[in-house]
Design a protein around this motif. Sequence first.
Motif, short mmCIF file in Angstrom:
data_model
loop_
_atom_site.label_atom_id
_atom_site.label_comp_id
_atom_site.label_asym_id
_atom_site.label_seq_id
_atom_site.Cartn_x
_atom_site.Cartn_y
_atom_site.Cartn_z
N TYR A 178 19.47 3.24 0.34
CA TYR A 178 19.21 2.57 -0.94
C TYR A 178 18.02 1.62 -0.83
O TYR A 178 18.02 0.52 -1.36
CB TYR A 178 20.45 1.82 -1.42
N PHE A 179 16.99 2.08 -0.14
CA PHE A 179 15.82 1.23 0.12
C PHE A 179 14.95 1.12 -1.13
O PHE A 179 14.61 2.11 -1.78
CB PHE A 179 15.00 1.84 1.26
N MET A 180 14.57 -0.11 -1.44
CA MET A 180 13.63 -0.38 -2.54
C MET A 180 12.54 -1.28 -1.98
O MET A 180 12.77 -2.45 -1.68
CB MET A 180 14.35 -1.05 -3.71
N ARG A 181 11.33 -0.72 -1.82
CA ARG A 181 10.22 -1.43 -1.20
C ARG A 181 9.68 -2.51 -2.14
O ARG A 181 9.46 -2.29 -3.33
CB ARG A 181 9.10 -0.46 -0.83
N ILE A 182 9.45 -3.71 -1.56
CA ILE A 182 8.94 -4.84 -2.34
C ILE A 182 7.50 -5.15 -1.98
O ILE A 182 6.63 -5.26 -2.85
CB ILE A 182 9.82 -6.09 -2.12
N VAL A 183 7.20 -5.27 -0.69
CA VAL A 183 5.84 -5.56 -0.24
C VAL A 183 5.71 -5.08 1.20
O VAL A 183 6.56 -5.38 2.04
CB VAL A 183 5.51 -7.07 -0.34
N GLY A 184 4.66 -4.33 1.51
CA GLY A 184 4.49 -3.81 2.87
C GLY A 184 5.70 -2.99 3.28
O GLY A 184 6.12 -2.07 2.58
N GLY A 185 6.26 -3.33 4.45
CA GLY A 185 7.46 -2.64 4.91
C GLY A 185 8.74 -3.36 4.53
O GLY A 185 9.83 -2.99 4.99
N ILE A 186 8.64 -4.40 3.71
CA ILE A 186 9.78 -5.22 3.33
C ILE A 186 10.43 -4.66 2.07
O ILE A 186 9.74 -4.33 1.09
CB ILE A 186 9.37 -6.69 3.08
N GLY A 187 11.75 -4.56 2.09
CA GLY A 187 12.46 -4.07 0.92
C GLY A 187 13.91 -4.50 0.93
O GLY A 187 14.39 -5.16 1.84
N MET A 188 14.63 -4.11 -0.11
CA MET A 188 16.07 -4.33 -0.22
C MET A 188 16.77 -3.04 0.18
O MET A 188 16.34 -1.95 -0.21
CB MET A 188 16.44 -4.70 -1.66
N HIS A 189 17.86 -3.15 0.94
CA HIS A 189 18.60 -1.95 1.34
C HIS A 189 19.99 -2.33 1.83
O HIS A 189 20.29 -3.49 2.09
CB HIS A 189 17.83 -1.20 2.44
N GLU A 190 20.82 -1.31 1.97
CA GLU A 190 22.16 -1.50 2.53
C GLU A 190 22.05 -1.96 3.98
O GLU A 190 21.18 -1.51 4.72
CB GLU A 190 22.91 -0.17 2.48
N GLY A 191 22.94 -2.85 4.40
CA GLY A 191 22.91 -3.29 5.79
C GLY A 191 24.07 -4.21 6.12
O GLY A 191 24.87 -4.60 5.26
N TYR A 192 24.15 -4.55 7.39
CA TYR A 192 25.18 -5.45 7.89
C TYR A 192 24.80 -6.89 7.58
O TYR A 192 23.68 -7.32 7.86
CB TYR A 192 25.34 -5.25 9.40
N LEU A 193 25.73 -7.63 7.00
CA LEU A 193 25.51 -9.04 6.69
C LEU A 193 26.38 -9.89 7.63
O LEU A 193 27.60 -9.99 7.44
CB LEU A 193 25.88 -9.36 5.24
N PRO A 194 25.79 -10.51 8.65
CA PRO A 194 26.58 -11.32 9.58
C PRO A 194 26.96 -12.68 9.00
O PRO A 194 27.72 -13.42 9.62
CB PRO A 194 25.64 -11.48 10.78
#
Length: 281
Positions: free
Chosen positions: A140-156
Motif C-alpha cells: 500500500y505504498f504511496m510515494r510522497i517525495v523521493g523514496g519517502i512514502g506511506m505504507h503498511e508496516g510495523y509500529l513499535p
Amino acid sequence: MTPQRPSARLRRTLLVLGCAFAGVSCSSSPEVADSPLDSRAWWKGDGVSGKPRIVINLSTQRVQYFKDKELVGVSPVSSGREGHGTVTGSYSILDKDIDHRSSLFGSYVDKAGNVVQSDVDTRTDPAPPGTTYQGANMRYFMRIVGGIGMHEGYLPGYPASHGCIRLPTKMARIFFKETPEGTPVQIVGQSSLAATESAIPIGVEIITDVAAAPKKGKAKVAAAAAPAKVASAAPAKPAKGKPKVTVRRAVVDGSKSSGGFGSMFNWAKRPPRGSTIYLEE
C-alpha cells in the motif's frame, strides 16, 4: 441613613461561593485515560464527498485524513528514526504501488528463501556469498517525495523507519483505496517530541469488521468520561512470535452527554459523532 455592612459570617459565605463558582467556570474535568474517545485510530470517511488532504504530525505520530475541511480519519504512524528523520513540508502523492518493495532496505536470503542477514542497506552492506537481496515489504505504498512514502508496516510505538511513514495494516489499506495521485500531503512537527506508545505488529488489524455487531454496525458509547460499551471482535491471528492483540470496536453515539462544565471544555478532543473507534488491549 447609613447602610449596614453585612456581617462577617455573611461575608465569608459570599466569598466561599464566589471562589467555588470561579473554580467551576475556569476548569475542565480531568481526562479519563481509558475513554474510547482517546482511541488511536478511527475512520468515518466512507461515502463522504470532498477532495482528500493528508496531514502527518511527527510530534504526535499521527496522520489526519481530511475530505475538504472535514476530518474523516486518524491513525497512528511510525516515522523516521534518528539519523533517518522524515522530511517536513508540503508535498503530494506522486504515485502508488500496492505491492511495493524497497530497493535500498531489506534482507539477504539464501536459495531456499531463508534470511541470512536482515535489516541491510544495499548501499553499505555487501551480500554474503550465495545470497540474493529481498527488499522490505512496503504494501500500500504511496510515494510522497523521493523514496519517502506511506505504507503498511510495523509500529513499535515510536519513530523507527528509514524515513517513510508506516501505517497499521487496515489503515494503510483504507488510505490507499481513498487517496488518488496528486492528493496534498503536509508533514509537520518533530519526531524527537513523540511519546512512546504500545506497539502494533504488522498484520494486526486495529480496525476490524465485527460479525456480532448490532444492526447498522453501531455499539452505543456513553458520555466521554464513562466506561465504554463495546462489541467484542475476534482478534486477528498474529504471525508466529508476535504479540497477540485483542481488538474491540465501538461507534460514537453522541446522543448522551455527561453535562456540567467539564463536557463543554472537552468537545474539541472528541472524534465526530458517528465515527467508528477501534480499541486495543
